[in-house]
Design a protein around this motif. Structure first.
Motif, PDB file in Angstrom:
ATOM      1  N   THR A 248       0.832  -1.210   0.000  1.00 59.50           N
ATOM      2  CA  THR A 248       0.000   0.000   0.000  1.00 59.50           C
ATOM      3  C   THR A 248       0.861   1.251   0.000  1.00 59.50           C
ATOM      4  N   LEU A 249       1.931   1.230   0.790  1.00 62.26           N
ATOM      5  CA  LEU A 249       2.841   2.371   0.841  1.00 62.26           C
ATOM      6  C   LEU A 249       3.487   2.626  -0.516  1.00 62.26           C
ATOM      7  N   LYS A 250       3.890   1.552  -1.184  1.00 63.44           N
ATOM      8  CA  LYS A 250       4.490   1.702  -2.512  1.00 63.44           C
ATOM      9  C   LYS A 250       3.506   2.350  -3.471  1.00 63.44           C
ATOM     10  N   GLN A 251       2.234   1.963  -3.391  1.00 61.22           N
ATOM     11  CA  GLN A 251       1.234   2.552  -4.270  1.00 61.22           C
ATOM     12  C   GLN A 251       1.018   4.024  -3.961  1.00 61.22           C
ATOM     13  N   ILE A 252       1.040   4.381  -2.681  1.00 61.92           N
ATOM     14  CA  ILE A 252       0.906   5.789  -2.283  1.00 61.92           C
ATOM     15  C   ILE A 252       2.055   6.609  -2.856  1.00 61.92           C
ATOM     16  N   ILE A 253       3.266   6.095  -2.724  1.00 61.90           N
ATOM     17  CA  ILE A 253       4.456   6.811  -3.223  1.00 61.90           C
ATOM     18  C   ILE A 253       4.411   6.954  -4.738  1.00 61.90           C
ATOM     19  N   ILE A 254       4.060   5.864  -5.428  1.00 55.59           N
ATOM     20  CA  ILE A 254       3.986   5.895  -6.891  1.00 55.59           C
ATOM     21  C   ILE A 254       2.918   6.880  -7.349  1.00 55.59           C
ATOM     22  N   ASN A 255       1.769   6.883  -6.682  1.00 59.32           N
ATOM     23  CA  ASN A 255       0.687   7.794  -7.069  1.00 59.32           C
ATOM     24  C   ASN A 255       1.104   9.253  -6.892  1.00 59.32           C
ATOM     25  N   LYS A 256       1.842   9.543  -5.810  1.00 60.29           N
ATOM     26  CA  LYS A 256       2.333  10.913  -5.594  1.00 60.29           C
ATOM     27  C   LYS A 256       3.330  11.294  -6.680  1.00 60.29           C
ATOM     28  N   ARG A 257       4.201  10.368  -7.034  1.00 60.42           N
ATOM     29  CA  ARG A 257       5.174  10.638  -8.098  1.00 60.42           C
ATOM     30  C   ARG A 257       4.455  10.867  -9.429  1.00 60.42           C
ATOM     31  N   LYS A 258       3.432  10.066  -9.698  1.00 58.90           N
ATOM     32  CA  LYS A 258       2.678  10.223 -10.947  1.00 58.90           C
ATOM     33  C   LYS A 258       2.060  11.608 -11.031  1.00 58.90           C
ATOM     34  N   LEU A 259       1.411  12.031  -9.931  1.00 55.38           N
ATOM     35  CA  LEU A 259       0.753  13.338  -9.910  1.00 55.38           C
ATOM     36  C   LEU A 259       1.764  14.456 -10.136  1.00 55.38           C
ATOM     37  N   LYS A 260       2.890  14.359  -9.461  1.00 56.84           N
ATOM     38  CA  LYS A 260       3.944  15.368  -9.609  1.00 56.84           C
ATOM     39  C   LYS A 260       4.486  15.382 -11.030  1.00 56.84           C
ATOM     40  N   LEU A 261       4.682  14.181 -11.607  1.00 55.16           N
ATOM     41  CA  LEU A 261       5.219  14.078 -12.963  1.00 55.16           C
ATOM     42  C   LEU A 261       4.226  14.601 -13.995  1.00 55.16           C
ATOM     43  N   VAL A 262       2.957  14.294 -13.823  1.00 56.24           N
ATOM     44  CA  VAL A 262       1.926  14.775 -14.754  1.00 56.24           C
ATOM     45  C   VAL A 262       1.878  16.294 -14.760  1.00 56.24           C
ATOM     46  N   ASN A 263       1.908  16.894 -13.581  1.00 63.13           N
ATOM     47  CA  ASN A 263       1.899  18.359 -13.495  1.00 63.13           C
ATOM     48  C   ASN A 263       3.144  18.966 -14.153  1.00 63.13           C
ATOM     49  N   LYS A 264       4.277  18.283 -13.965  1.00 62.25           N
ATOM     50  CA  LYS A 264       5.515  18.749 -14.579  1.00 62.25           C
ATOM     51  C   LYS A 264       5.440  18.657 -16.102  1.00 62.25           C
ATOM     52  N   LEU A 265       4.907  17.535 -16.603  1.00 60.18           N
ATOM     53  CA  LEU A 265       4.794  17.346 -18.058  1.00 60.18           C
ATOM     54  C   LEU A 265       3.856  18.384 -18.674  1.00 60.18           C
ATOM     55  N   LYS A 266       2.744  18.649 -18.002  1.00 63.19           N
ATOM     56  CA  LYS A 266       1.802  19.661 -18.501  1.00 63.19           C
ATOM     57  C   LYS A 266       2.473  21.025 -18.570  1.00 63.19           C
ATOM     58  N   SER A 267       3.218  21.358 -17.527  1.00 63.48           N
ATOM     59  CA  SER A 267       3.903  22.647 -17.491  1.00 63.48           C
ATOM     60  C   SER A 267       4.947  22.740 -18.601  1.00 63.48           C
ATOM     61  N   GLU A 268       5.705  21.656 -18.811  1.00 63.06           N
ATOM     62  CA  GLU A 268       6.738  21.647 -19.851  1.00 63.06           C
ATOM     63  C   GLU A 268       6.124  21.770 -21.240  1.00 63.06           C
ATOM     64  N   ILE A 269       4.971  21.109 -21.452  1.00 59.81           N
ATOM     65  CA  ILE A 269       4.305  21.189 -22.758  1.00 59.81           C
ATOM     66  C   ILE A 269       3.880  22.617 -23.058  1.00 59.81           C
ATOM     67  N   VAL A 270       3.311  23.279 -22.051  1.00 59.27           N
ATOM     68  CA  VAL A 270       2.859  24.664 -22.237  1.00 59.27           C
ATOM     69  C   VAL A 270       4.054  25.587 -22.477  1.00 59.27           C
ATOM     70  N   ASN A 271       5.083  25.465 -21.675  1.00 62.21           N
ATOM     71  CA  ASN A 271       6.264  26.327 -21.814  1.00 62.21           C
ATOM     72  C   ASN A 271       6.956  26.106 -23.158  1.00 62.21           C
ATOM     73  N   ASP A 272       7.017  24.845 -23.599  1.00 60.32           N
ATOM     74  CA  ASP A 272       7.631  24.532 -24.884  1.00 60.32           C
ATOM     75  C   ASP A 272       6.826  25.156 -26.025  1.00 60.32           C
ATOM     76  N   ALA A 273       5.500  25.102 -25.915  1.00 61.34           N
ATOM     77  CA  ALA A 273       4.645  25.691 -26.944  1.00 61.34           C
ATOM     78  C   ALA A 273       4.799  27.210 -26.986  1.00 61.34           C
ATOM     79  N   LEU A 274       4.957  27.827 -25.822  1.00 63.99           N
ATOM     80  CA  LEU A 274       5.172  29.277 -25.771  1.00 63.99           C
ATOM     81  C   LEU A 274       6.488  29.655 -26.436  1.00 63.99           C
ATOM     82  N   ARG A 275       7.544  28.882 -26.146  1.00 62.00           N
ATOM     83  CA  ARG A 275       8.864  29.181 -26.730  1.00 62.00           C
ATOM     84  C   ARG A 275       8.851  29.039 -28.250  1.00 62.00           C
ATOM     85  N   ASN A 276       8.096  28.060 -28.744  1.00 57.92           N
ATOM     86  CA  ASN A 276       8.066  27.783 -30.176  1.00 57.92           C
ATOM     87  C   ASN A 276       6.913  28.482 -30.908  1.00 57.92           C
ATOM     88  N   LYS A 277       6.282  29.427 -30.226  1.00 53.09           N
ATOM     89  CA  LYS A 277       5.208  30.231 -30.814  1.00 53.09           C
ATOM     90  C   LYS A 277       4.018  29.387 -31.276  1.00 53.09           C
TER      91      LYS A 277
END
Length: 283
Positions: A248-277
């Protein structure tokens, strides 16, 4: 399978020839208004093992089901208010968008997610979430053996089972094929209900004897002799041990990492699109 396939093609061909209104689609087998059902939409696997007569019935059912759905859809398009149809179209577009973006994020997450979890991380997560891990069932550490009453070396098995040093463990493991059932790993926590379900006499009112620490139990029934050595017990309401809640602990940790990674990926996609017009915000 090959002959069955050609049989289905032949039957579909017969169906497609029996029309009042001829189709401009050579592979069509049915029509509803201006929409055609074509041969390639029929799954040949649905006819595996069917006789010719049953195949004809199956095809007719498929055609009728398709026709009823198509007629209902046409009726809806004709009779439902335009605003309602527009709402449905918006829902469909939103649903398709959500499916695509979710699948894309899931694929990117799998590629970039770190799934290695250290013992230090597990211990920290355990301390931070202790309030979640109070036992709702009794846990027990034990070993047990069930063997036939007629075994000639029964006394030796019992002696080694109770003493259980390194040599005893090795010998009992070696002769374990002679046992009706056994569990010798007394270092892991298991649900006491699992033990009771495996050991017949415990289902007849003897289950309370399990919840005594450092307790040797010997019971028998028509299936043989049961030897049980209770090593440790944790009762309902006590803190669950780290080893027991690790999955259960492993699943909690993985889920937190997933959420953090998803937010990071969304932010990177937006920033990359801004840089490339590719993405602009108008003031």
């Amino acid at each position: 399978m090959r002959s069955s396939y050609f049989l289905i093609i032949l039957i579909l061909t017969v169906f497609s020839c029996d029309w009042t209104i001829k189709s401009t689609h050579q592979d069509a087998i049915a029509r509803v208004n201006s929409t055609f059902l074509t041969k390639d939409k029929i799954d040949a696997g649905l006819f595996d093992g069917l006789s010719v007569q049953d195949s004809l019935i199956q095809i007719q059912n498929i055609i009728n089901d398709w026709a009823s759905q198509q007629l209902l859809q046409d009726g809806a398009l004709l009779n439902l208010e335009a605003q309602k149809q527009k709402e449905f179209e918006t829902l469909v577009k939103d649903y398709k968008r959500d499916l695509l973006t979710s699948a894309y994020l899931e694929a990117m997450t799998k590629q970039n997610l770190d799934t290695i979890i250290s013992n230090q991380e597990l211990e920290l997560a355990y301390k931070q979430n202790k309030e979640l891990f109070y036992l709702k069932e009794d846990l027990i550490k034990l070993r047990y053996i069930n063997h036939n009453l007629s075994m000639s070396n029964s006394n030796e098995i019992k002696r080694r089972f109770k003493r259980y040093n390194a040599e005893d463990r090795a010998i009992l493991d070696t002769i374990s094929l002679q046992f009706n059932s056994f569990f010798l790993n007394d270092s892991v926590w298991i649900n006491s209900n699992q033990v009771i379900s495996k050991i017949g006499p415990l289902q007849k009112g003897f289950n309370k004897v399990l919840l005594k620490k450092q307790n040797f139990i010997q019971l028998k029934d028509s299936l043989g002799l049961y030897l049980m050595q209770v090593k440790d017990v944790l009762e309902i309401g006590q803190q669950a041990p780290l080893a027991y809640v690790t999955p259960t602990l492993k699943q909690i940790i993985i889920n937190k990492r997933k959420l953090k990674l998803v937010n990071k990926l969304k932010s990177e996609i937006v920033n990359d699109a801004l840089r490339n017009k590719k993405f602009e915000i108008y003031e």
